[in-house]
Design an enzyme around this catalytic site. Structure first.
Site, PDB file in Angstrom:
ATOM      1  N   THR A 126      42.411  50.783  46.399  1.00 35.73           N
ATOM      2  CA  THR A 126      41.309  51.033  47.325  1.00 35.73           C
ATOM      3  C   THR A 126      39.975  50.586  46.736  1.00 35.73           C
ATOM      4  O   THR A 126      39.781  50.625  45.514  1.00 35.73           O
ATOM      5  CB  THR A 126      41.249  52.542  47.653  1.00 35.73           C
ATOM      6  OG1 THR A 126      39.980  52.845  48.235  1.00 35.73           O
ATOM      7  CG2 THR A 126      41.401  53.409  46.411  1.00 35.73           C
ATOM      8  N   ASP A 127      39.053  50.237  47.617  1.00 32.73           N
ATOM      9  CA  ASP A 127      37.697  49.890  47.154  1.00 32.73           C
ATOM     10  C   ASP A 127      36.965  51.112  46.598  1.00 32.73           C
ATOM     11  O   ASP A 127      35.915  50.978  45.965  1.00 32.73           O
ATOM     12  CB  ASP A 127      36.881  49.236  48.278  1.00 32.73           C
ATOM     13  CG  ASP A 127      36.664  50.119  49.497  1.00 32.73           C
ATOM     14  OD1 ASP A 127      37.213  51.246  49.541  1.00 32.73           O
ATOM     15  OD2 ASP A 127      35.919  49.698  50.405  1.00 32.73           O
ATOM     16  N   GLU A 128      37.524  52.316  46.845  1.00 26.54           N
ATOM     17  CA  GLU A 128      36.827  53.530  46.395  1.00 26.54           C
ATOM     18  C   GLU A 128      36.813  53.655  44.871  1.00 26.54           C
ATOM     19  O   GLU A 128      36.035  54.424  44.312  1.00 26.54           O
ATOM     20  CB  GLU A 128      37.448  54.772  47.050  1.00 26.54           C
ATOM     21  CG  GLU A 128      37.387  54.648  48.568  1.00 26.54           C
ATOM     22  CD  GLU A 128      37.668  55.922  49.337  1.00 26.54           C
ATOM     23  OE1 GLU A 128      37.519  57.004  48.767  1.00 26.54           O
ATOM     24  OE2 GLU A 128      38.021  55.808  50.527  1.00 26.54           O
ATOM     25  N   TYR A 150      40.416  61.771  44.424  1.00 27.85           N
ATOM     26  CA  TYR A 150      41.251  60.710  45.012  1.00 27.85           C
ATOM     27  C   TYR A 150      40.962  59.369  44.342  1.00 27.85           C
ATOM     28  O   TYR A 150      41.871  58.708  43.834  1.00 27.85           O
ATOM     29  CB  TYR A 150      41.007  60.613  46.527  1.00 27.85           C
ATOM     30  CG  TYR A 150      41.529  59.322  47.139  1.00 27.85           C
ATOM     31  CD1 TYR A 150      42.892  59.021  47.140  1.00 27.85           C
ATOM     32  CD2 TYR A 150      40.655  58.386  47.703  1.00 27.85           C
ATOM     33  CE1 TYR A 150      43.372  57.829  47.682  1.00 27.85           C
ATOM     34  CE2 TYR A 150      41.126  57.193  48.255  1.00 27.85           C
ATOM     35  CZ  TYR A 150      42.487  56.923  48.242  1.00 27.85           C
ATOM     36  OH  TYR A 150      42.957  55.736  48.772  1.00 27.85           O
ATOM     37  N   LYS A 154      43.357  57.015  41.945  1.00 27.43           N
ATOM     38  CA  LYS A 154      43.704  55.633  42.267  1.00 27.43           C
ATOM     39  C   LYS A 154      43.251  54.699  41.130  1.00 27.43           C
ATOM     40  O   LYS A 154      43.957  53.748  40.783  1.00 27.43           O
ATOM     41  CB  LYS A 154      43.078  55.206  43.589  1.00 27.43           C
ATOM     42  CG  LYS A 154      43.660  55.882  44.829  1.00 27.43           C
ATOM     43  CD  LYS A 154      45.122  55.578  45.083  1.00 27.43           C
ATOM     44  CE  LYS A 154      45.382  54.142  45.469  1.00 27.43           C
ATOM     45  NZ  LYS A 154      46.814  53.919  45.817  1.00 27.43           N
TER      46      LYS A 154
END
Ligand code: NAD
Ligand code: TYD
Length: 341
Positions: A126-128, A150, A154
């Protein structure tokens, strides 16, 4: 590549990816390996259930013996890993499950790839992991600065994947996608939550001032990008995936109400998410150089997504009427409304 294990294939993006693989690669077989957490749903795969090239295995990616047994039994040569705990708000109240699946589970899959000598491992990230990006856009070489349990989990998964490439030469790739929207997204995520609430004339809970920005990409575009990277990406490399366009949450919510013909009075401001990342933005030049490009604008993606939820009420009503969902909704949203002065 002939037999893909699609870990987490019963979830939102994984199930869309299963359809894409069966359509695009007539000679491939897919083995969905999924624990069926609250977010995993056999109904997401109902339309391919009778395809002879599809097999479902109920299993946890943290269970090393079960992972190996499934790989051996079905002669898997490639793993595409979608399996994860995925909701930021839940990660704030129950981070342990995120660390187990998103970090430890990823390691279990990598060990299996190493020991059994599989051809390829692809990690859906994810870009997060870049953290909030107030200006500019994240490139793949940017430092990671995750801010929620989260995104930290990741990021930990990504680090394990890269470590297995550096240490053991594993043929891995990683994609870091922006927020997806489209069919079969569990209605705790903002877009399906807002669409389904609006259909029922319920308030749309906007965190804080609603000026946070996300790059909402259509799930089919994301799945095409994953497939391009799986087949044409360079082992050891990371590729961002997104539309390249960011939208404020309040603008997304307003457009969605307009598409449904519902009043803006349904917008309801509530207390903000702790540590809420203000903006994400990805630079997608690297993956575009592989020949991929997003095919939907944000407006097209939202319009298609709204239509799917309008046309598939039984799918989401079954989820939203269940005790598990209702208990979460009540616990998470009750009493957070910001009263106007
Ligand atoms: P989802 O929550 O809809 O589905 C996750 C799936 O993983 C479910 O089917 C669940 O049962 C399964 N799963 C969870 N824990 C498992 C375990 N221990 N063993 C086996 N299966 C397990 O998630 P999604 O939105 O489809 O996201 C898929 C992947 O894409 C995730 O890795 C997520 O981090 C990533 N991603 C999501 C988005 C997004 O906007 N949704 C954006 C970028 C990246
Ligand atoms: P979400 O779908 O949870 O994805 P993520 O936090 O992983 O980007 O949320 C998307 C955006 O919508 C994010 O800025 C938080 C916001 N949001 C709300 O304003 N209200 C809500 O009820 C939810 C779930 C999210």
């Amino acid at each position: 590549m002939r037999t893909l294990m699609i870990a987490g294939g019963a979830g939102f993006i994984g199930s869309n990816y299963c359809r894409l693989v069966l359509e695009r690669h007539p000679d491939y077989r897919i083995v969905v390996y999924d624990k069926l957490t609250y977010a995993g749903n056999p109904a997401n795969l109902a339309d391919i259930a009778d395809d002879p090239r599809y097999t479902f295995v109920l299993g946890d990616i943290c269970d090393a013996d079960a992972v190996r047994a499934a790989i051996r039994k079905h002669d898997v040569d490639t793993i595409v890993n979608f399996a994860a705990e995925t909701h930021v708000d839940r990660s704030l109240s129950e981070p342990g499950a995120f660390i187990m699946t998103d970090v430890y589970g990823t390691h279990v899959l990598l060990e299996a790839v190493r020991e059994l000598g599989l051809e390829r491992f692809h990690q859906v990230s994810t870009d997060e992991v870049y953290g909030e990006v107030l200006t500019g856009s994240s490139a793949e070489c940017d430092p990671l600065a995750p801010r929620s349990p989260y995104s930290a989990s990741k990021a930990g998964g990504d680090m394990m994947v890269l470590a297995y490439h550096a240490s053991f030469g594993l043929p891995v790739t990683i994609t870091r996608g922006s927020n997806n929207i489209g069919p079969y997204q569990y209605p705790e995520k903002v877009v399906p939550l807002f669409i389904t609430n609006a259909i029922d004339d319920l308030p749309l809970p906007i965190y804080g001032d609603g000026h946070q920005m996300r790059d909402y990409q259509y799930v089919e575009d994301h799945c095409e990008g994953i497939d391009v990277v799986l087949h044409h990406g360079v082992p050891g490399e990371i590729y961002n995936l997104g539309s390249g366009v960011e939208t404020r949450n309040i603008d997304m919510a307003t457009l969605l109400l307009d598409l449904l013909g519902k009043p803006h009075s349904l917008l309801q401001y509530i207390t903000d998410r702790p540590g809420h990342d203000r903006r994400y933005s990805v630079n997608i030049e690297k993956v575009c150089a592989l020949g991929w490009e997003p095919r939907h604008t944000f407006a097209q993606a939202l319009e298609k997504t709204v239509r799917w939820y309008v046309e598939n009420e039984p799918w989401w009503r079954t989820i939203k009427s269940g005790d598990f969902y209702r208990a979460y909704y009540e616990k998470h949203y009750a009493g957070r409304e910001i009263k106007p002065d």
